[in-house]
Design a protein around this motif. Structure first.
Motif, PDB file in Angstrom:
ATOM      1  N   HIS A 187       0.773  -1.257   0.022  1.00  0.00           N
ATOM      2  CA  HIS A 187       0.030   0.021   0.082  1.00  0.00           C
ATOM      3  C   HIS A 187       0.818   1.168  -0.087  1.00  0.00           C
ATOM      4  O   HIS A 187       0.634   2.294  -0.729  1.00  0.00           O
ATOM      5  N   ASP A 188       1.870   1.199   0.970  1.00  0.00           N
ATOM      6  CA  ASP A 188       2.858   2.359   0.841  1.00  0.00           C
ATOM      7  C   ASP A 188       3.819   2.530  -0.294  1.00  0.00           C
ATOM      8  O   ASP A 188       4.345   3.373  -0.543  1.00  0.00           O
ATOM      9  N   ASN A 189       4.185   1.377  -0.942  1.00  0.00           N
ATOM     10  CA  ASN A 189       4.863   1.287  -1.971  1.00  0.00           C
ATOM     11  C   ASN A 189       4.154   0.546  -3.221  1.00  0.00           C
ATOM     12  O   ASN A 189       4.727  -0.614  -3.645  1.00  0.00           O
ATOM     13  N   PRO A 190       3.190   1.008  -3.994  1.00  0.00           N
ATOM     14  CA  PRO A 190       2.596   0.504  -4.978  1.00  0.00           C
ATOM     15  C   PRO A 190       3.251   0.033  -6.151  1.00  0.00           C
ATOM     16  O   PRO A 190       2.956  -0.910  -6.760  1.00  0.00           O
ATOM     17  N   ASN A 191       4.441   0.362  -6.259  1.00  0.00           N
ATOM     18  CA  ASN A 191       5.415   0.056  -7.566  1.00  0.00           C
ATOM     19  C   ASN A 191       6.254  -1.224  -7.040  1.00  0.00           C
ATOM     20  O   ASN A 191       7.141  -1.916  -7.745  1.00  0.00           O
ATOM     21  N   ILE A 192       5.966  -1.728  -5.878  1.00  0.00           N
ATOM     22  CA  ILE A 192       6.509  -3.124  -5.478  1.00  0.00           C
ATOM     23  C   ILE A 192       6.152  -4.346  -6.320  1.00  0.00           C
ATOM     24  O   ILE A 192       4.891  -4.543  -6.661  1.00  0.00           O
ATOM     25  N   GLY A 193       7.112  -4.962  -6.892  1.00  0.00           N
ATOM     26  CA  GLY A 193       6.695  -5.903  -8.132  1.00  0.00           C
ATOM     27  C   GLY A 193       6.833  -7.192  -7.587  1.00  0.00           C
ATOM     28  O   GLY A 193       6.370  -8.509  -8.021  1.00  0.00           O
ATOM     29  N   ALA A 194       7.713  -7.446  -6.424  1.00  0.00           N
ATOM     30  CA  ALA A 194       7.714  -8.795  -5.862  1.00  0.00           C
ATOM     31  C   ALA A 194       8.252  -8.526  -4.356  1.00  0.00           C
ATOM     32  O   ALA A 194       8.716  -7.585  -3.942  1.00  0.00           O
ATOM     33  N   ILE A 195       8.129  -9.598  -3.295  1.00  0.00           N
ATOM     34  CA  ILE A 195       8.327  -9.558  -2.222  1.00  0.00           C
ATOM     35  C   ILE A 195       9.290 -10.509  -1.717  1.00  0.00           C
ATOM     36  O   ILE A 195       9.241 -11.522  -2.278  1.00  0.00           O
ATOM     37  N   LEU A 196      10.371 -10.078  -0.849  1.00  0.00           N
ATOM     38  CA  LEU A 196      11.367 -10.951  -0.258  1.00  0.00           C
ATOM     39  C   LEU A 196      11.192 -11.096   1.205  1.00  0.00           C
ATOM     40  O   LEU A 196      11.344 -10.091   1.646  1.00  0.00           O
ATOM     41  N   LEU A 197      10.922 -12.297   1.637  1.00  0.00           N
ATOM     42  CA  LEU A 197      10.837 -12.397   2.962  1.00  0.00           C
ATOM     43  C   LEU A 197      12.262 -12.761   3.821  1.00  0.00           C
ATOM     44  O   LEU A 197      12.885 -13.632   3.517  1.00  0.00           O
ATOM     45  N   GLU A 198      12.735 -11.878   4.222  1.00  0.00           N
ATOM     46  CA  GLU A 198      13.960 -11.763   5.099  1.00  0.00           C
ATOM     47  C   GLU A 198      13.823 -12.861   6.126  1.00  0.00           C
ATOM     48  O   GLU A 198      14.812 -13.923   6.307  1.00  0.00           O
ATOM     49  N   CYS A 199      12.828 -12.989   6.977  1.00  0.00           N
ATOM     50  CA  CYS A 199      12.694 -14.158   8.234  1.00  0.00           C
ATOM     51  C   CYS A 199      12.405 -15.540   7.482  1.00  0.00           C
ATOM     52  O   CYS A 199      11.622 -15.724   6.897  1.00  0.00           O
ATOM     53  N   THR A 200      13.249 -16.476   8.028  1.00  0.00           N
ATOM     54  CA  THR A 200      12.825 -17.887   7.831  1.00  0.00           C
ATOM     55  C   THR A 200      11.731 -18.287   8.294  1.00  0.00           C
ATOM     56  O   THR A 200      11.113 -19.642   7.878  1.00  0.00           O
ATOM     57  N   ASN A 201      11.029 -17.638   9.423  1.00  0.00           N
ATOM     58  CA  ASN A 201       9.962 -18.222   9.897  1.00  0.00           C
ATOM     59  C   ASN A 201       8.760 -17.631   9.172  1.00  0.00           C
ATOM     60  O   ASN A 201       7.443 -18.051   9.659  1.00  0.00           O
ATOM     61  N   MET A 202       8.917 -17.106   8.034  1.00  0.00           N
ATOM     62  CA  MET A 202       7.647 -16.212   7.520  1.00  0.00           C
ATOM     63  C   MET A 202       7.230 -17.220   6.229  1.00  0.00           C
ATOM     64  O   MET A 202       6.290 -17.085   5.833  1.00  0.00           O
ATOM     65  N   VAL A 203       8.070 -18.150   6.078  1.00  0.00           N
ATOM     66  CA  VAL A 203       7.826 -19.056   4.684  1.00  0.00           C
ATOM     67  C   VAL A 203       6.375 -19.683   4.930  1.00  0.00           C
ATOM     68  O   VAL A 203       5.635 -19.763   3.812  1.00  0.00           O
ATOM     69  N   PRO A 204       5.946 -20.168   6.040  1.00  0.00           N
ATOM     70  CA  PRO A 204       4.625 -20.819   6.103  1.00  0.00           C
ATOM     71  C   PRO A 204       3.435 -19.795   5.488  1.00  0.00           C
ATOM     72  O   PRO A 204       2.546 -20.318   5.438  1.00  0.00           O
ATOM     73  N   TYR A 205       3.680 -18.574   5.668  1.00  0.00           N
ATOM     74  CA  TYR A 205       2.688 -17.593   5.167  1.00  0.00           C
ATOM     75  C   TYR A 205       2.870 -16.974   3.745  1.00  0.00           C
ATOM     76  O   TYR A 205       2.275 -16.132   3.316  1.00  0.00           O
ATOM     77  N   ALA A 206       3.765 -17.643   3.184  1.00  0.00           N
ATOM     78  CA  ALA A 206       4.347 -17.057   1.876  1.00  0.00           C
ATOM     79  C   ALA A 206       3.109 -17.141   0.716  1.00  0.00           C
ATOM     80  O   ALA A 206       2.967 -16.029  -0.130  1.00  0.00           O
ATOM     81  N   ALA A 207       2.236 -18.122   0.777  1.00  0.00           N
ATOM     82  CA  ALA A 207       1.299 -18.505  -0.166  1.00  0.00           C
ATOM     83  C   ALA A 207       0.053 -17.429   0.162  1.00  0.00           C
ATOM     84  O   ALA A 207      -0.625 -16.519  -0.701  1.00  0.00           O
ATOM     85  N   ASP A 208      -0.339 -17.052   1.529  1.00  0.00           N
ATOM     86  CA  ASP A 208      -1.164 -16.177   1.797  1.00  0.00           C
ATOM     87  C   ASP A 208      -0.741 -14.751   1.476  1.00  0.00           C
ATOM     88  O   ASP A 208      -1.492 -13.922   1.165  1.00  0.00           O
ATOM     89  N   ILE A 209       0.605 -14.393   1.683  1.00  0.00           N
ATOM     90  CA  ILE A 209       1.068 -13.323   1.173  1.00  0.00           C
ATOM     91  C   ILE A 209       0.903 -12.894  -0.325  1.00  0.00           C
ATOM     92  O   ILE A 209       0.449 -11.801  -0.881  1.00  0.00           O
ATOM     93  N   ARG A 210       1.150 -13.977  -1.139  1.00  0.00           N
ATOM     94  CA  ARG A 210       1.096 -14.016  -2.387  1.00  0.00           C
ATOM     95  C   ARG A 210      -0.454 -13.710  -2.939  1.00  0.00           C
ATOM     96  O   ARG A 210      -0.791 -12.737  -3.762  1.00  0.00           O
ATOM     97  N   ARG A 211      -1.140 -14.449  -2.130  1.00  0.00           N
ATOM     98  CA  ARG A 211      -2.678 -13.971  -2.482  1.00  0.00           C
ATOM     99  C   ARG A 211      -3.198 -12.806  -2.089  1.00  0.00           C
ATOM    100  O   ARG A 211      -4.061 -12.239  -3.063  1.00  0.00           O
ATOM    101  N   ALA A 212      -2.843 -12.435  -1.126  1.00  0.00           N
ATOM    102  CA  ALA A 212      -3.447 -10.915  -0.537  1.00  0.00           C
ATOM    103  C   ALA A 212      -2.847  -9.907  -1.295  1.00  0.00           C
ATOM    104  O   ALA A 212      -3.418  -8.941  -1.492  1.00  0.00           O
TER     105      ALA A 212
END
Length: 248
Positions: A187-212
């Motif tokens: 929302h704050d950066n609408p030109n973002i074309g991809a997201i990189l998760l720094e934290c290795t504990n975030m991976v279980p939520y990657a599909a949800d982040i992609r969908r959202a």
């Protein structure tokens, strides 16, 4: 056919250096062995905790990580990874000392992801602690300082339970924290074309982040799939008749 030895354990080419934790790890988390479609070795660094690595000065731990990496190499690993994106400043020294490929942080994917995006888009980074992700971490991964960075928030359930090394985590709430943080980031950066998760504990939520968010999501999971594929390349059939689905 003669087979060469020289290792104690065979078939697990990736060794993962772990912080010393007790919080639960669900599939998708780097520390859950069921996450990986290939065998891995683990080695815990007793003095390394989520708090002193993410919110403190991790530099005194470098020697311990190198020593543990050597143990994994002696066991049979061909490449070494760590389970915290904040260890990226260790990359150069660890790879030099160990003499094998090292994947110290998911952040190392950033330059390749940025190059894959259209010129009018940028990469966004989602971290467990935006307050302590410094320019030194960005520099170690070759990431420009103007790269948008968002965090799950110092007071969020996800951040407090992981960095506080809690015995219990409400994973539904942790999922919501990650998705909401990603939505704020785009929302704050609408030109973002991809997201990189720094934290290795975030991976279980990657599909949800992609969908959202509608953006591709990269993580330590995407990195180590690529990393392992280089260490132990897949052998393909050399004849069409060897392909199970090939027509007769």
């Amino acid at each position: 056919m003669t087979t060469r030895g020289g290792k104690t354990v065979f078939g697990a080419s990736v060794g993962i250096l772990m912080l010393n934790t007790r919080f639960p790890r669900i599939p998708g988390d780097i520390g859950n062995a069921a996450t990986w479609p290939f065998p891995v070795h683990y080695k815990v660094i007793p003095a390394a905790t989520p708090d002193n690595v993410v919110r403190g000065d991790a530099s005194p731990l470098l020697g311990a990580f190198i020593d543990a990496g050597r143990e994994l190499l002696e066991l049979g690993c061909d490449g070494i990874a760590t389970n915290c994106g904040f260890l990226v400043p260790f990359q150069t020294e660890m790879s030099r000392a160990l003499g094998v490929p090292v994947a110290s942080s998911s952040l190392l994917q950033a330059p390749l992801i940025r190059m894959s995006l259209p010129a009018d888009q940028t990469l966004g980074i989602l971290t467990i602690s935006s307050e302590t992700l410094t320019t030194a971490h960005l520099d170690a991964a070759g990431i420009p300082h103007d790269t948008p960075v968002g965090g799950t928030g110092a007071g969020s359930h996800f951040t407090t339970r992981v960095l506080g090394d809690a015995d219990e985590i409400d994973f539904d709430q942790a999922r919501a924290d990650n998705v909401n943080a990603a939505l704020r980031l785009v929302h704050d950066n609408p030109n973002i074309g991809a997201i990189l998760l720094e934290c290795t504990n975030m991976v279980p939520y990657a599909a949800d982040i992609r969908r959202a968010t509608g953006r591709p999501v990269f993580s330590i999971y995407t990195y180590l799939l690529w990393f392992q594929a280089g260490l132990l390349p897949r052998r393909f059939p050399t004849h069409l008749d060897d392909i199970p689905w090939a027509p007769s």
